[in-house]
Structure formats: C-alpha cells, structure tokens
Design an enzyme around this catalytic site. Sequence first.
Site, PDB file in Angstrom:
ATOM      1  N   ASP A  45       1.270  -1.482   0.257  1.00  0.00           N
ATOM      2  CA  ASP A  45       0.409   0.075  -0.287  1.00  0.00           C
ATOM      3  C   ASP A  45       0.616   0.874   0.096  1.00  0.00           C
ATOM      4  O   ASP A  45       1.459   1.258   0.725  1.00  0.00           O
ATOM      5  CB  ASP A  45      -1.134   0.006   1.337  1.00  0.00           C
ATOM      6  CG  ASP A  45      -1.856   1.898   1.418  1.00  0.00           C
ATOM      7  OD1 ASP A  45      -2.703   1.539   0.262  1.00  0.00           O
ATOM      8  OD2 ASP A  45      -0.708   2.078   2.092  1.00  0.00           O
ATOM      9  N   TYR A  50       2.595  10.514   0.212  1.00  0.00           N
ATOM     10  CA  TYR A  50       3.620   9.884   1.043  1.00  0.00           C
ATOM     11  C   TYR A  50       4.960  10.567   0.311  1.00  0.00           C
ATOM     12  O   TYR A  50       5.391  10.041  -0.775  1.00  0.00           O
ATOM     13  CB  TYR A  50       4.104   8.311   1.084  1.00  0.00           C
ATOM     14  CG  TYR A  50       2.697   7.837   2.084  1.00  0.00           C
ATOM     15  CD1 TYR A  50       1.425   7.891   2.877  1.00  0.00           C
ATOM     16  CD2 TYR A  50       2.161   6.249   1.796  1.00  0.00           C
ATOM     17  CE1 TYR A  50       0.842   8.126   3.588  1.00  0.00           C
ATOM     18  CE2 TYR A  50       1.405   5.529   2.213  1.00  0.00           C
ATOM     19  CZ  TYR A  50       0.464   6.641   2.897  1.00  0.00           C
ATOM     20  OH  TYR A  50      -0.714   5.527   3.586  1.00  0.00           O
ATOM     21  N   LYS A  76      -3.750   5.959  -3.461  1.00  0.00           N
ATOM     22  CA  LYS A  76      -5.268   6.609  -2.901  1.00  0.00           C
ATOM     23  C   LYS A  76      -4.635   7.840  -3.748  1.00  0.00           C
ATOM     24  O   LYS A  76      -4.143   7.942  -5.099  1.00  0.00           O
ATOM     25  CB  LYS A  76      -4.407   7.495  -1.564  1.00  0.00           C
ATOM     26  CG  LYS A  76      -4.141   5.902  -0.341  1.00  0.00           C
ATOM     27  CD  LYS A  76      -3.760   6.557   1.116  1.00  0.00           C
ATOM     28  CE  LYS A  76      -3.887   4.410   1.843  1.00  0.00           C
ATOM     29  NZ  LYS A  76      -2.396   4.592   1.279  1.00  0.00           N
TER      30      LYS A  76
END
Length: 324
Positions: A45, A50, A76
């Site tokens: 994931d 990030y 995401k």
Amino acid sequence: MPHFPPPGPLGFGGAPLGNMFERVDDVTAEAALVAAWDSGVRYFDTAPHYGSGLSEHRFGNVLRQYPREDFTLSTKVGRLLRPDAGRPDNAPFVDGLPFRVQPDYSYDATMRSIEDSYQRLGLAQIDIAFVHDLAADHLGDAWEEQFEIARTGAFRALTQLREVGALKAWGLGVNLTEPCIRALEQADPDVFLLAGRYSLLNQPAVERLFPMCGERGVHVVIGGPYNSGLLAGGRTFDYKDAPPEMIAGRDRIATICDRHGADIRSVALQFCAAHPVVAAIIPGAKRAEKVTENARLMEAVVPAAVWQELKHEQLIPADVPTPN
C-alpha cells in the site's frame, strides 16, 4: 458483486518510504521492499501524499521486478501533486519530491490522480484505490462538506473504474470510523484502510463499523497496528506524544505479555489480524531488518493465557475475536 480482499495477513505500508519523519536513502528503501517480498508479503500500500510521490516511485521501481499477477497494490486519491521547485513542506514527510500536495476529492481530480499514479509507479494496474484522509486534520470541521464532494466525485469515479475493470476495489483510507460508516450507508465500497482505530489500545471500530462491514462483506486493512509506535516501545500515539492514560494502558498490557513470555509487538499484530473482517495489517517499516522482524512477530506463538488475562483485566473487550 463480491468484494475483492487484499491478501494477508501481513502487508507492507508505504508511508515510511516517503521519508516519514526522517530521510531514507533509495538503497535502504529498496532493501525493505525486497525483504517484504522475501518474507511472503504480497500486498503493498502506498499513496501520492507519502513524500509527494516518493513512495510511489520507490514501490514501482521494486515491484516491477516481480510478476504483476503475483501481488496486490493499493494507492490513494484525494491529493493531487502540483510541481513546486521550492519543495514545500509536506509534514510529516521530509525531503520529498518537488511537488505541492493539493487536496481535491472531485471526480476530475480522482481520474487525474489515478493516471498520475500509473506514471509514478510505472505500472499499468492498480488493484485498490482508497480515498485518502477524508476526515483528517487538514479538513477540520469541514470534513462532512468534503465527504459530499467525494461522494459525488471520487466515489463515483472509483465506482466507474471498478465497473470497467480498471480497479478491482475501492474504499476509504482514514483514521476515523465515521466516514467509513457513512460511506457504507451512501455508497458501495469494497474495503477500508483504517489506521489506529482497531488495536490493543483502541477499538472504536468494533462498535458499529466492523458489524456493518461483516453484514456487507466489506473488508478492512488495519494501518498503525502499533498505534504509531506506542505498542512497539515508542512514546507516540496517533503520531503525537502519547497521553498518560495510553502509556499506562500500554504498560499494563506489557506486564501481562512479559509474565507469559510473549512479545507485546506479536500480541499487537496478531490481535489486529484475528478479527474476521480484517483482511490484512500493514505495519510500516523503513528497513529490511524491521520488515523481517514484523514477519517473525506475526508468526510467533502467543500463549492463550495472554488473551484470557487481557480480557479478564478489561484491557480488551471480552467479546472481541482473538487468535486460537
């Protein structure tokens, strides 16, 4: 339609490889991902947020070495990256890529985000897309307004992508249960990534969310099984200094674990994985040795007396599932 579960019980969470709190060099990041693969992890994931794309780049560079059909990948939506040579602050990530993070849960932004992620990953398939932080601090009291934007925007886009086979599943990646409950009431998600809300120290998800997921056949991925470090020897809870009552709870749990010769980290990981709606847990790790250690802790034998005493002392609910 059947919901697509990520493989577990142990996955790999990509926030640390976006330079969360401290810089990680590329060699160390690659070694951590390879160690995860070698430990049997097949669910990975990541997210654009990030490190402003850094984590996605690192994931793609490593995962392209392996057959695409052999692993499950989630990223995401909800944060677009805009070029910014000034390297703007993107706390808690340091030394990320030169992009400014722009929250946007609209339909067009969601489609753009998926396309951008393909490019950063260098992969043609994303299995799961989570709507990221749809109740985070940056939204404050406006999260319900943003939820409505996401409901008519991101949720609609991701549902369409699932229907045409571009995604296998979609859901929310959040650290509160309320947006997940509302999503179940108003949409058709497949899976949630829930951080810090089902752990040895904190279980609000068992009250409403997990029963609703069980009824709908919706899966849950647990992020933050160590509560951002407190259950692994640290002093932080929810990425902040831990409040005294949480430290006291951790110390009581640790005393019971020590008495029975169990590692509190094993107990933390295995507790999260034992609930039937939980498909996988994704502890974060920056270094290969920590990845390997998490895999070992996941397999370690925890005496039944630990679970019995934790329930007897009301440190975990009496009716929650625990490992056999």
